[in-house]
Design an enzyme around this catalytic site. Structure first.
Site, PDB file in Angstrom:
ATOM      1  N   LYS A 133       0.846  -1.204   0.000  1.00  0.00           N
ATOM      2  CA  LYS A 133       0.000   0.000   0.000  1.00  0.00           C
ATOM      3  C   LYS A 133       0.878   1.250   0.000  1.00  0.00           C
ATOM      4  O   LYS A 133       1.925   1.273   0.667  1.00  0.00           O
ATOM      5  CB  LYS A 133      -0.907  -0.027   1.226  1.00  0.00           C
ATOM      6  CG  LYS A 133      -1.989   1.054   1.225  1.00  0.00           C
ATOM      7  CD  LYS A 133      -2.878   0.936   2.459  1.00  0.00           C
ATOM      8  CE  LYS A 133      -3.968   1.994   2.463  1.00  0.00           C
ATOM      9  NZ  LYS A 133      -4.819   1.901   3.679  1.00  0.00           N
TER      10      LYS A 133
ATOM     11  N   SER B 161      -9.960  -0.313   6.922  1.00  0.00           N
ATOM     12  CA  SER B 161      -9.364  -0.129   5.592  1.00  0.00           C
ATOM     13  C   SER B 161      -8.723  -1.363   4.968  1.00  0.00           C
ATOM     14  O   SER B 161      -8.419  -1.359   3.778  1.00  0.00           O
ATOM     15  CB  SER B 161      -8.335   1.002   5.640  1.00  0.00           C
ATOM     16  OG  SER B 161      -9.003   2.238   5.643  1.00  0.00           O
TER      17      SER B 161
ATOM     18  N   SER C 168      -9.810   1.897   2.746  1.00  0.00           N
ATOM     19  CA  SER C 168      -8.936   2.686   1.909  1.00  0.00           C
ATOM     20  C   SER C 168      -7.893   1.852   1.153  1.00  0.00           C
ATOM     21  O   SER C 168      -7.319   2.329   0.187  1.00  0.00           O
ATOM     22  CB  SER C 168      -8.227   3.732   2.764  1.00  0.00           C
ATOM     23  OG  SER C 168      -7.312   3.115   3.641  1.00  0.00           O
TER      24      SER C 168
END
Lengths: 463, 93
Positions: free
Chosen positions: A66, A165, A141
């Site tokens: 990420k 997330s 997210s």
């Protein structure tokens, strides 16, 4: 989806660098928009494997990271304009661990800007599309980290979870994702949004692979002062569990139908199930957002356009320069959260918002502790619905409310995972499994058993 | 009620320049979000706040000198660099 086992089987007869080129080619033609940056070193690392110079638990396995997790010499943007050109001079703890174990870091995944969102629509680089339906979001997210697994664009990925997330995109994309006990994975090198809530965690196509990656990233690191100082080793254990269904965590009818089927499966495996009510959850969402925004307002004060990231050509007075860099560099959702956080912490409002939210945190923690006296694990639908259409959640508050089943976990700091349990109207549904502090072994054994006995049906179909 | 003046004050606290249109938009957003946060008024006062969840207190490490990042690596990112230093905006008007 590509499992570690499948990838390793191919590695026995094929060159890793060829397999990686094929993967990069697929990513190049992809419509998912799951990657922000691809690593130019990935092929070189694969060649090291081919020369038998790469060793470790993840040797030769492509892992996506990420974009809020710091990677040395590889652009790390948090999907924000304010960091669009930031090239970190160091690695996050988890990235050091990946390299030590021979993983191939394939690239950085797209996300909501600074991890603030539930759909990846707040990314400066555009929305991530759901591999199961390109007109729908992949969740957020960590939307990119979920989509790369479901879309065959990586074998493993790392996400981060501040209020759901990892679990939200796991649920929406039909993959497995785990947020461990707060402190089990070092946050050193995780670009902070809300320190007291967030954890880095693994995402994978199946529970075995999830365990493998979690064992690698969990561990002691003195550079994170909230680190729990211990690692994680999986041990296979068969145990009949008392499973609590949380009354306050519900979902739309089509999701509940799948959820209830999984409860039947759990009971048929010899576990007992009962209902548990958590009175404090009524306040958890508001408390979560007050704490997250307050911490964000303080954390994101570091973006001054001076030391890194977006900068103006001309240096001006401090206030004007700082205010303009931030006006240009942050998107609307980030501005909203920084401003509301500044407000909640400002003179006269501290007691009304922040202090109250911290009291709710105690109540939520106590509710979980009470529940774990009667139950070994707790379950719920991960998300109140399946993946939304792109643009469906127009106003901020409606979007915040979609985190209602995931945020209490972060307030309490307990571990939770999302496991795909099937499809509703051709879209994946996730089961959330929660456990007491440091009970990862228990919830992973439980998830493994469900996964093995699940009638996968279309759940694991090729996309 | 959140007023336009409040929004400008908050933006100033957060050091984010905002336009006229943004003031209107944020005013509405803030109002609905803060209205929702009012649910916290119902929470009983007689509870200890939890700043964090792990039973950790005063985590110390040894006070040892360690190597820091090379200067040239750190100076790759800032736009305004002079004589090996990062140059910042004027602090005094």
């Amino acid at each position: 989806m590509i499992s570690v086992t499948e990838w390793r089987e191919r590695l026995e007869s094929e060159r890793c660098s060829d397999m990686l080129s094929e993967l990069l080619e697929r990513i190049g033609e992809s419509k998912l928009n799951a990657y922000v940056t691809l690593s130019e070193d990935a092929i070189k690392t694969a060649e090291l494997y081919d020369r038998e110079e790469l060793k470790g638990k993840l040797a030769g396995i492509p892992v996506a990271v990420k974009d809020c997790i710091t990677t040395r010499d590889l652009k790390t943007t948090c999907s924000s304009r304010i960091l669009h050109n930031y090239i970190p001079p160091f690695d996050a703890h988890v990235v050091e661990r990946l390299r030590e174990e021979g993983a191939i870091i394939i690239g950085k995944t797209n996300m909501d800007e600074f991890a603030m969102g539930t759909t990846t629509e707040t990314s400066y680089f555009g929305v991530v599309r759901n591999p199961h339906d390109l007109e729908r979001v992949a969740g957020g997210s960590s939307g990119g980290s979920g989509a790369v697994i479901a879309g065959d664009e990586a074998v493993l990925s790392l996400g981060s979870d501040t209020g759901g997330s990892i679990r939200c995109p796991a649920s929406f994309c039909g993959v497995v994702g785990l947020k461990g006990t707060y402190g089990l994975v070092s946050r050193y090198g995780l670009i902070p949004y809300a320190n007291s809530l967030e954890q880095i965690g693994p995402m994978a196509s199946n529970v075995h692979d999830l365990i493998l990656l979690f064992e690698v990233v969990a561990g002691k690191d003195e550079r994170d002062s909230t680190n729990a100082g211990r690692g994680f080793r999986f041990e296979k254990k068969e145990k009949r569990l008392r499973v609590g269904i949380i009354k306050e965590m519900t979902a739309k009818d089509d999701v509940m139908t799948k959820f209830n089927e999984s409860v039947e499966l759990i009971e048929s495996l010899g576990h007992s199930a009962g209902e548990v009510s958590m009175k404090s959850f009524k306040y958890a969402l508001a408390a979560y957002y007050v704490i997250a925004m307050s911490e964000a307002s303080s954390n994101l004060a570091r973006y001054d356009g001076v030391r890194y990231g977006h900068a103006l050509d001309q240096l001006d007075s401090w206030t004007r320069y700082f205010s303009r860099v931030r006006a240009e560099g942050f998107g609307d959702e980030v501005k909203r959260r920084i401003m509301l956080g500044s407000y909640a912490l400002s003179a006269g409002y501290f007691g009304k918002y922040y202090l109250k939210a911290l009291k709710v945190r105690t109540l939520v923690k106590n509710d979980f502790q009470r529940a774990f006296k009667d139950y070994d694990v707790l379950i719920s639908p991960t998300m109140p619905s399946t993946a939304f259409r792109i643009g469906e959640l127009a106003d901020p508050l409606t979007m915040y409310k979609m985190d209602v089943n995931t945020v209490p976990i972060n307030l309490a700091g307990i571990p939770a995972l999302s496991l795909p349990i099937g499809f509703a109207n051709s879209l994946p549904v996730g089961l959330q499994v929660m456990g007491d502090y440091f009970s990862e072994n228990l919830i992973l054994n439980f998830a493994l058993e469900i996964e093995e006995n699940l009638d996968r049906g279309e759940a694991f179909k090729q996309i | 009620m959140i007023t336009e003046k409040d929004v400008l004050h908050i933006a100033d606290l957060a050091k984010i320049e905002i336009s006229e249109e943004e003031v209107q938009k944020f005013k509405e957003d803030f109002q609905s979000i803060l209205d929702y946060f009012n649910i916290l008024d119902e929470v009983e006062e007689n509870v200890e706040p939890s700043f964090q969840v792990l039973p950790l207190t005063n985590v110390f490490r040894k006070d040892e000198v360690k190597e820091s990042l090379p200067r040239e690596d750190v100076l790759r990112n800032p736009k305004h660099v002079e004589d090996g230093y990062i140059k910042g905006p004027r602090v005094v008007e």
